[in-house]
Design a protein around this motif. Structure first.
Motif, PDB file in Angstrom:
ATOM      1  N   SER A  62       0.813  -1.215   0.000  1.00 46.74           N
ATOM      2  CA  SER A  62       0.000   0.000   0.000  1.00 46.74           C
ATOM      3  C   SER A  62       0.846   1.263   0.000  1.00 46.74           C
ATOM      4  CB  SER A  62      -0.927  -0.005   1.220  1.00 46.74           C
ATOM      5  OG  SER A  62      -0.169  -0.075   2.414  1.00 46.74           O
ATOM      6  N   GLY A  63       2.149   1.122  -0.227  1.00 46.66           N
ATOM      7  CA  GLY A  63       3.013   2.295  -0.279  1.00 46.66           C
ATOM      8  C   GLY A  63       2.564   3.235  -1.386  1.00 46.66           C
ATOM      9  N   ARG A  64       2.608   4.532  -1.128  1.00 41.73           N
ATOM     10  CA  ARG A  64       2.097   5.512  -2.076  1.00 41.73           C
ATOM     11  C   ARG A  64       3.268   6.247  -2.724  1.00 41.73           C
ATOM     12  NH1 ARG A  64      -0.039  10.951  -1.910  1.00 41.73           N
ATOM     13  NH2 ARG A  64      -1.774  11.151  -3.380  1.00 41.73           N
ATOM     14  N   LEU A  65       3.388   6.129  -4.029  1.00 37.40           N
ATOM     15  CA  LEU A  65       4.444   6.801  -4.789  1.00 37.40           C
ATOM     16  C   LEU A  65       3.774   7.794  -5.734  1.00 37.40           C
ATOM     17  CD1 LEU A  65       6.682   3.705  -5.621  1.00 37.40           C
ATOM     18  CD2 LEU A  65       7.032   5.388  -3.831  1.00 37.40           C
ATOM     19  N   ASP A  66       3.817   9.064  -5.368  1.00 37.79           N
ATOM     20  CA  ASP A  66       3.165  10.078  -6.175  1.00 37.79           C
ATOM     21  C   ASP A  66       4.191  11.068  -6.717  1.00 37.79           C
ATOM     22  OD1 ASP A  66       3.795  11.099  -3.734  1.00 37.79           O
ATOM     23  OD2 ASP A  66       1.930  12.193  -3.433  1.00 37.79           O
ATOM     24  N   VAL A  67       3.744  11.901  -7.643  1.00 40.72           N
ATOM     25  CA  VAL A  67       4.578  12.952  -8.223  1.00 40.72           C
ATOM     26  C   VAL A  67       3.970  14.284  -7.810  1.00 40.72           C
ATOM     27  CG1 VAL A  67       5.390  14.023 -10.359  1.00 40.72           C
ATOM     28  CG2 VAL A  67       5.257  11.526 -10.185  1.00 40.72           C
ATOM     29  N   ARG A  68       4.768  15.125  -7.151  1.00 39.45           N
ATOM     30  CA  ARG A  68       4.275  16.408  -6.682  1.00 39.45           C
ATOM     31  C   ARG A  68       5.091  17.548  -7.285  1.00 39.45           C
ATOM     32  NH1 ARG A  68       3.311  15.561  -0.156  1.00 39.45           N
ATOM     33  NH2 ARG A  68       2.051  13.661  -0.313  1.00 39.45           N
ATOM     34  N   CYS A  69       4.395  18.665  -7.520  1.00 39.72           N
ATOM     35  CA  CYS A  69       5.091  19.835  -8.037  1.00 39.72           C
ATOM     36  C   CYS A  69       4.280  21.083  -7.729  1.00 39.72           C
ATOM     37  CB  CYS A  69       5.335  19.712  -9.539  1.00 39.72           C
ATOM     38  SG  CYS A  69       3.824  19.788 -10.529  1.00 39.72           S
ATOM     39  N   GLU A  70       4.912  22.233  -7.905  1.00 42.20           N
ATOM     40  CA  GLU A  70       4.239  23.520  -7.785  1.00 42.20           C
ATOM     41  C   GLU A  70       4.498  24.317  -9.048  1.00 42.20           C
ATOM     42  OE1 GLU A  70       4.891  25.770  -4.282  1.00 42.20           O
ATOM     43  OE2 GLU A  70       4.328  24.138  -2.911  1.00 42.20           O
ATOM     44  N   THR A  71       3.472  25.022  -9.511  1.00 38.47           N
ATOM     45  CA  THR A  71       3.601  25.822 -10.725  1.00 38.47           C
ATOM     46  C   THR A  71       4.078  27.231 -10.371  1.00 38.47           C
ATOM     47  OG1 THR A  71       1.366  26.714 -10.690  1.00 38.47           O
ATOM     48  CG2 THR A  71       1.648  24.530 -11.656  1.00 38.47           C
ATOM     49  N   GLU A  72       4.365  28.019 -11.411  1.00 41.49           N
ATOM     50  CA  GLU A  72       4.775  29.403 -11.200  1.00 41.49           C
ATOM     51  C   GLU A  72       3.675  30.221 -10.542  1.00 41.49           C
ATOM     52  OE1 GLU A  72       5.986  30.326 -15.281  1.00 41.49           O
ATOM     53  OE2 GLU A  72       7.999  30.678 -14.493  1.00 41.49           O
ATOM     54  N   ASP A  73       2.412  29.782 -10.708  1.00 44.87           N
ATOM     55  CA  ASP A  73       1.272  30.491 -10.112  1.00 44.87           C
ATOM     56  C   ASP A  73       0.967  30.000  -8.697  1.00 44.87           C
ATOM     57  OD1 ASP A  73       0.907  31.966 -12.441  1.00 44.87           O
ATOM     58  OD2 ASP A  73      -0.422  30.450 -13.315  1.00 44.87           O
ATOM     59  N   ASN A  74       1.906  29.270  -8.098  1.00 46.45           N
ATOM     60  CA  ASN A  74       1.757  28.742  -6.740  1.00 46.45           C
ATOM     61  C   ASN A  74       0.610  27.741  -6.603  1.00 46.45           C
ATOM     62  OD1 ASN A  74       3.942  30.088  -5.461  1.00 46.45           O
ATOM     63  ND2 ASN A  74       2.719  31.959  -5.345  1.00 46.45           N
ATOM     64  N   GLU A  75       0.292  27.058  -7.673  1.00 42.25           N
ATOM     65  CA  GLU A  75      -0.651  25.950  -7.597  1.00 42.25           C
ATOM     66  C   GLU A  75       0.133  24.673  -7.323  1.00 42.25           C
ATOM     67  OE1 GLU A  75      -3.939  27.682 -10.798  1.00 42.25           O
ATOM     68  OE2 GLU A  75      -2.704  25.957 -11.317  1.00 42.25           O
ATOM     69  N   GLN A  76      -0.376  23.863  -6.403  1.00 42.19           N
ATOM     70  CA  GLN A  76       0.298  22.600  -6.103  1.00 42.19           C
ATOM     71  C   GLN A  76      -0.486  21.455  -6.728  1.00 42.19           C
ATOM     72  OE1 GLN A  76       0.736  22.273  -1.861  1.00 42.19           O
ATOM     73  NE2 GLN A  76      -1.440  22.495  -1.443  1.00 42.19           N
ATOM     74  N   GLY A 108      -1.402  30.266  11.620  1.00 40.28           N
ATOM     75  CA  GLY A 108      -1.468  31.696  11.901  1.00 40.28           C
ATOM     76  C   GLY A 108      -1.410  32.573  10.681  1.00 40.28           C
ATOM     77  N   HIS A 109      -1.111  31.998   9.523  1.00 37.16           N
ATOM     78  CA  HIS A 109      -1.051  32.787   8.297  1.00 37.16           C
ATOM     79  C   HIS A 109      -2.447  33.040   7.750  1.00 37.16           C
ATOM     80  CE1 HIS A 109       3.442  32.174   7.105  1.00 37.16           C
ATOM     81  NE2 HIS A 109       3.289  32.515   8.368  1.00 37.16           N
ATOM     82  N   ASP A 110      -2.546  34.024   6.858  1.00 36.38           N
ATOM     83  CA  ASP A 110      -3.829  34.394   6.274  1.00 36.38           C
ATOM     84  C   ASP A 110      -4.333  33.293   5.352  1.00 36.38           C
ATOM     85  OD1 ASP A 110      -5.749  35.737   4.374  1.00 36.38           O
ATOM     86  OD2 ASP A 110      -5.288  37.423   5.696  1.00 36.38           O
ATOM     87  N   TYR A 111      -5.668  33.047   5.380  1.00 35.62           N
ATOM     88  CA  TYR A 111      -6.256  32.018   4.525  1.00 35.62           C
ATOM     89  C   TYR A 111      -6.061  32.314   3.038  1.00 35.62           C
ATOM     90  CZ  TYR A 111      -8.599  30.173   8.684  1.00 35.62           C
ATOM     91  OH  TYR A 111      -8.867  29.620   9.910  1.00 35.62           O
ATOM     92  N   ASP A 112      -5.865  33.583   2.712  1.00 32.53           N
ATOM     93  CA  ASP A 112      -5.660  33.930   1.304  1.00 32.53           C
ATOM     94  C   ASP A 112      -4.379  33.312   0.740  1.00 32.53           C
ATOM     95  OD1 ASP A 112      -7.952  35.390   1.130  1.00 32.53           O
ATOM     96  OD2 ASP A 112      -7.019  37.310   1.595  1.00 32.53           O
ATOM     97  N   LEU A 113      -3.510  32.858   1.636  1.00 35.53           N
ATOM     98  CA  LEU A 113      -2.242  32.261   1.195  1.00 35.53           C
ATOM     99  C   LEU A 113      -2.387  30.766   0.876  1.00 35.53           C
ATOM    100  CD1 LEU A 113       0.213  33.984   3.712  1.00 35.53           C
ATOM    101  CD2 LEU A 113      -0.210  34.583   1.323  1.00 35.53           C
ATOM    102  N   LEU A 114      -3.557  30.202   1.181  1.00 29.86           N
ATOM    103  CA  LEU A 114      -3.782  28.797   0.828  1.00 29.86           C
ATOM    104  C   LEU A 114      -3.646  28.613  -0.685  1.00 29.86           C
ATOM    105  CD1 LEU A 114      -6.803  28.048   3.155  1.00 29.86           C
ATOM    106  CD2 LEU A 114      -4.638  26.787   3.175  1.00 29.86           C
ATOM    107  N   LYS A 115      -2.970  27.557  -1.086  1.00 29.09           N
ATOM    108  CA  LYS A 115      -2.673  27.344  -2.506  1.00 29.09           C
ATOM    109  C   LYS A 115      -3.726  26.462  -3.172  1.00 29.09           C
ATOM    110  CE  LYS A 115       2.303  27.647  -1.715  1.00 29.09           C
ATOM    111  NZ  LYS A 115       3.601  26.927  -1.753  1.00 29.09           N
ATOM    112  N   LYS A 116      -4.042  26.803  -4.399  1.00 26.91           N
ATOM    113  CA  LYS A 116      -4.914  25.927  -5.172  1.00 26.91           C
ATOM    114  C   LYS A 116      -4.260  24.550  -5.248  1.00 26.91           C
ATOM    115  CE  LYS A 116      -7.234  25.254  -9.594  1.00 26.91           C
ATOM    116  NZ  LYS A 116      -7.662  25.827 -10.874  1.00 26.91           N
ATOM    117  N   THR A 117      -5.065  23.518  -4.983  1.00 25.53           N
ATOM    118  CA  THR A 117      -4.546  22.155  -4.929  1.00 25.53           C
ATOM    119  C   THR A 117      -5.275  21.285  -5.951  1.00 25.53           C
ATOM    120  OG1 THR A 117      -4.093  22.434  -2.561  1.00 25.53           O
ATOM    121  CG2 THR A 117      -4.120  20.186  -3.419  1.00 25.53           C
ATOM    122  N   ILE A 118      -4.497  20.647  -6.799  1.00 27.46           N
ATOM    123  CA  ILE A 118      -5.034  19.787  -7.863  1.00 27.46           C
ATOM    124  C   ILE A 118      -4.521  18.372  -7.647  1.00 27.46           C
ATOM    125  CG2 ILE A 118      -5.136  19.378 -10.349  1.00 27.46           C
ATOM    126  CD1 ILE A 118      -4.505  22.372 -10.729  1.00 27.46           C
TER     127      ILE A 118
END
Length: 306
Positions: A62-76, A108-118
């Motif tokens: 059940s090991g999970r091997l995923d590919v993660r990245c962030e775009t220039e627009d701060n989308e993860q 403690g950071h502002d919610y506006d800093l939450l990144k779009k997550t796909i």
């Protein structure tokens, strides 16, 4: 064509797309899946490269091997290939999406800093009760399907079996990538794909280089063996469950049969008792109507007893 390693093996998929040196392949694949407008196309990404693939993950079922990245627009973006059927893929997806989303800002950071997550799931089995092979989900209002609350969440399901069964369009970049990932692709199809798309040619060349690397091949085979062991274990569990179900069914059937026999015996005994009482009353010459009221037998039944 020589034996080609399976690109959808999640370890090999991570080596193909999940390393900084191959991010051009990842960018091409993501643009094909997300299909953004020309002015929104992904130009660059930062690959979150985790090379610490411990033995427990490679050998685990059940090991999970995923590919993660962030775009220039701060989308993860989280991209995962799932070969083995998981009946809770919806909940699994939301679980990992939520972890990524919450982890995108510090406490403690502002919610506006939450990144779009796909999150993107490439499934080697059918999962959704929908006809299309590629389905995308957002947060919409139940009463007005045109209104989206926010696009900060985005979930993609790509089902390879549905794609394989349909007519393919090589002018569609997503179709080209899914054909490349298919271990059943023919040599002729692969040649055509590489001629049409230089990025896929680069991906196939990288796949061939990885196939010649002893350490990569060892880990690839270990992952394949883990899948075989998992399937074998699941099959054994299903067989054991079936046998146990049959045994329980037989025992329950036997028990119900005995209970039914006892019940029938009681009923038969009551009937015989009523008949015996009726015979005695008839012998005494009592009134027929009185015997009917006393025993509950019908006049026809009393006539037979006479």
């Amino acid at each position: 064509m020589a034996q080609r390693l399976k690109p959808k093996n999640d370890f090999l998929f991570k080596r193909l797309f999940g390393e900084t040196e191959s991010k051009n392949l990842l960018i091409s694949l993501l643009n094909a899946i997300l299909h953004p407008a020309d002015d929104k196309k992904i130009i660059d990404v930062t690959v979150i490269d985790n090379k610490e693939l411990v033995k427990e993950v490679i050998d685990g079922k059940s090991g999970r091997l995923d590919v993660r990245c962030e775009t220039e627009d701060n989308e993860q973006i989280d991209l995962e290939v799932q070969i083995e059927r998981d009946h809770a893929m919806d909940k699994r997806t939301l679980f990992y999406l939520s972890k990524l989303f919450v982890g995108s800002i510090k406490e403690g950071h502002d919610y506006d800093l939450l990144k779009k997550t796909i999150t993107i799931n490439i499934l080697d089995f059918n999962y959704l009760p929908l006809d299309h092979f590629h389905n995308t989900f957002h947060l919409y209002d139940d009463g007005n399907k045109e209104f989206m609350l926010t696009d900060i969440f985005e979930i993609h399901f790509l089902e390879c079996l549905k794609f394989r069964a349909m007519q393919h369009d090589l002018n569609n970049p997503l179709h080209r990538w899914l054909l490349f990932l298919d271990e059943k692709v023919t040599e002729q199809q692969l040649e055509e794909l590489m001629t049409m798309d230089s990025t896929i040619k680069t991906a196939e060349e990288r796949l061939q280089r990885l196939s010649c690397d002893e350490e990569t091949l060892r880990l690839y085979e270990a992952r394949e063996e883990a899948f075989i062991e998992y399937n074998s274990g699941m099959s054994a569990a299903r067989r054991a469950g079936l046998r146990e179900g049959i045994e329980i069914g037989e025992k329950n059937g036997e028990k119900k049969g005995i209970q039914k026999g006892i019940q029938q015996g009681k009923q038969d005994g009551k009937a015989e008792g009523k008949q015996e009482v009726a015979r005695n009353m008839l012998a005494l010459g009592l009134d027929i109507e009185a015997i009917v009221k006393c025993t509950g037998l019908t006049i026809d039944e009393l006539d037979k007893l006479k």
